[in-house]
Design a protein around this motif. Structure first.
Motif, PDB file in Angstrom:
ATOM      1  N   UNK A 212       0.826  -1.209   0.000  1.00 44.88           N
ATOM      2  CA  UNK A 212       0.000   0.000   0.000  1.00 44.88           C
ATOM      3  C   UNK A 212       0.860   1.259   0.000  1.00 44.88           C
ATOM      4  N   UNK A 213       1.892   1.276   0.823  1.00 48.44           N
ATOM      5  CA  UNK A 213       2.745   2.456   0.887  1.00 48.44           C
ATOM      6  C   UNK A 213       3.432   2.701  -0.457  1.00 48.44           C
ATOM      7  N   UNK A 214       3.921   1.623  -1.081  1.00 45.81           N
ATOM      8  CA  UNK A 214       4.560   1.763  -2.389  1.00 45.81           C
ATOM      9  C   UNK A 214       3.604   2.284  -3.439  1.00 45.81           C
ATOM     10  N   UNK A 215       2.394   1.731  -3.468  1.00 43.95           N
ATOM     11  CA  UNK A 215       1.391   2.162  -4.448  1.00 43.95           C
ATOM     12  C   UNK A 215       1.007   3.624  -4.209  1.00 43.95           C
ATOM     13  N   UNK A 216       0.861   3.997  -2.934  1.00 45.97           N
ATOM     14  CA  UNK A 216       0.455   5.359  -2.596  1.00 45.97           C
ATOM     15  C   UNK A 216       1.501   6.374  -3.065  1.00 45.97           C
ATOM     16  N   UNK A 231      -5.750   2.742  -1.583  1.00 45.36           N
ATOM     17  CA  UNK A 231      -4.858   2.050  -0.644  1.00 45.36           C
ATOM     18  C   UNK A 231      -4.760   2.758   0.707  1.00 45.36           C
ATOM     19  N   UNK A 232      -5.581   3.773   0.937  1.00 45.70           N
ATOM     20  CA  UNK A 232      -5.507   4.514   2.201  1.00 45.70           C
ATOM     21  C   UNK A 232      -6.300   3.809   3.293  1.00 45.70           C
ATOM     22  N   UNK A 261     -13.398   9.787   0.223  1.00 53.83           N
ATOM     23  CA  UNK A 261     -12.582   8.822  -0.516  1.00 53.83           C
ATOM     24  C   UNK A 261     -11.811   7.906   0.416  1.00 53.83           C
ATOM     25  N   UNK A 262     -11.564   8.378   1.634  1.00 50.27           N
ATOM     26  CA  UNK A 262     -10.825   7.596   2.631  1.00 50.27           C
ATOM     27  C   UNK A 262     -11.145   8.167   4.000  1.00 50.27           C
ATOM     28  N   UNK A 263     -10.894   7.365   5.025  1.00 46.34           N
ATOM     29  CA  UNK A 263     -11.176   7.772   6.403  1.00 46.34           C
ATOM     30  C   UNK A 263     -10.183   7.062   7.308  1.00 46.34           C
ATOM     31  N   UNK A 264      -9.660   7.766   8.298  1.00 46.69           N
ATOM     32  CA  UNK A 264      -8.698   7.126   9.180  1.00 46.69           C
ATOM     33  C   UNK A 264      -8.438   7.907  10.446  1.00 46.69           C
ATOM     34  N   UNK A 265      -7.502   7.398  11.234  1.00 44.38           N
ATOM     35  CA  UNK A 265      -7.102   8.011  12.494  1.00 44.38           C
ATOM     36  C   UNK A 265      -5.904   8.921  12.237  1.00 44.38           C
ATOM     37  N   UNK A 266      -5.965  10.116  12.771  1.00 41.43           N
ATOM     38  CA  UNK A 266      -4.833  11.027  12.687  1.00 41.43           C
ATOM     39  C   UNK A 266      -3.883  10.728  13.843  1.00 41.43           C
TER      40      UNK A 266
END
Length: 319
Positions: A212-216, A231-232, A261-266
């Protein structure tokens, strides 16, 4: 004689898919100063005063404040290059909540070092300052990492390299993206958020993280927002840390339904973030999070961009 002030913006650590490796600076589109400021003024004795909306959350004793730690660290560094570091008056305007996942300590550290370095005629280079900032941040979190101090200082989105001489590199930005951040008003300690994580990971999760990190990163360079958004998703920390954030799962569902488009923890939380490429959707997501995710009067939600520059200096002549 001059008085020097430095503003250092809030930041998102991890950016979901980049545990300890990605960070992004934040700038609300409505002009809100989401970050801390430190001012350095001439003085005969060393003093520290604190103001701002979250000043009351800091240690009551100035000697326990990270800004004074920055001054003492800076003074030792000056001594190592045979330069004087006279006493100054320090003032911290604390606008970021502590334990919020918005890089609160990093903001204070970056603002302090930037103001001190400018006040004393820039004895240290940007790379030298960044190393100092990382070491001070490490004293708080227990390990040196740059995912908040680097974007806070440099701006933009930063990738941690692991190279001691050049610990970070800046990544291209997706100009169409809006970043909505929402602080619930609760507090999550970095230590507690670290402790809840597993001591070992399955090989499939590690491979997913790397892929995921590589694709991002590749998608950012190709200006391919759809590929970046897909990939987020955090496979290393979020499955465990979300238990520390009341309402996380329902907030994710609702924001995605509203066009996120994406959701996560800061960082370590409890702040969450959503990404969208449409201002009307950004407003709808922000309104929802303000109503449904914010849980105390200290909480807030903002629509942000990632600014290309980080800490900013202003100088004032004093008599």
């Amino acid at each position: 004689m001059q008085k020097v002030s430095a503003f250092a913006p809030a930041s998102i650590g991890n950016v979901s898919l980049g545990f300890d490796l990605l960070g992004a600076a934040l700038a609300p589109i409505d002009g809100t100063s989401l970050g801390d400021s430190v001012t350095v003024s001439p003085a005969e004795t060393l003093t520290l005063n604190v103001s701002g909306g979250f000043a009351h959350k800091l240690p009551a004793t100035p000697n326990d404040n990270i800004v004074l730690d920055c001054y003492h660290y800076f003074a030792r560094a000056m001594q190592s290059i045979d330069k004087a570091c006279p006493a100054v008056a320090l003032h911290l305007e604390k606008r970021l909540p502590i334990g919020s996942g918005l890089g609160s300590s990093a903001s204070s550290i970056v603002a302090a070092f930037c103001a001190l370095n400018h006040y004393f005629d820039k004895p240290f280079t940007a790379p030298q300052l960044l190393l100092m900032m990382g070491e001070l941040e490490g004293q708080i979190s227990g390990s040196i990492h740059y995912d908040n101090v680097a974007p806070c200082y440099l701006g933009g989105m930063t990738l941690m390299t692991g190279d001691s001489q050049k610990p970070v590199t800046q990544l291209p930005l997706l100009d169409d993206w809006y970043w909505i951040v929402s602080y619930s008003g609760l507090s999550v300690s970095t230590a507690a958020a670290r402790e809840i994580l597993p001591k070992q990971y399955k090989i499939n999760d590690v491979l997913t993280f790397g892929r995921q990190l590589g694709v991002f990163v590749d998608a950012l360079h190709r200006k391919a927002p759809a590929d970046a958004a897909r990939v987020m998703h955090d496979v290393l920390a979020e499955p465990w840390r979300k238990s520390l954030l009341p309402g996380f799962d329902s907030a994710r569902t609702a924001t995605l339904e509203r066009g996120g488009l994406a959701f996560g923890i800061s960082g370590s939380g409890p702040t969450v973030f959503s990404v969208t490429d449409d201002i009307d959707k950004a407003r709808a997501i922000c309104d929802y999070l303000q109503q449904a995710y914010v849980q105390t009067e200290d909480g807030f939600s903002h629509i942000c961009r990632i600014p290309p520059t980080g800490a900013a200096i202003t100088t004032t002549t004093v008599s």
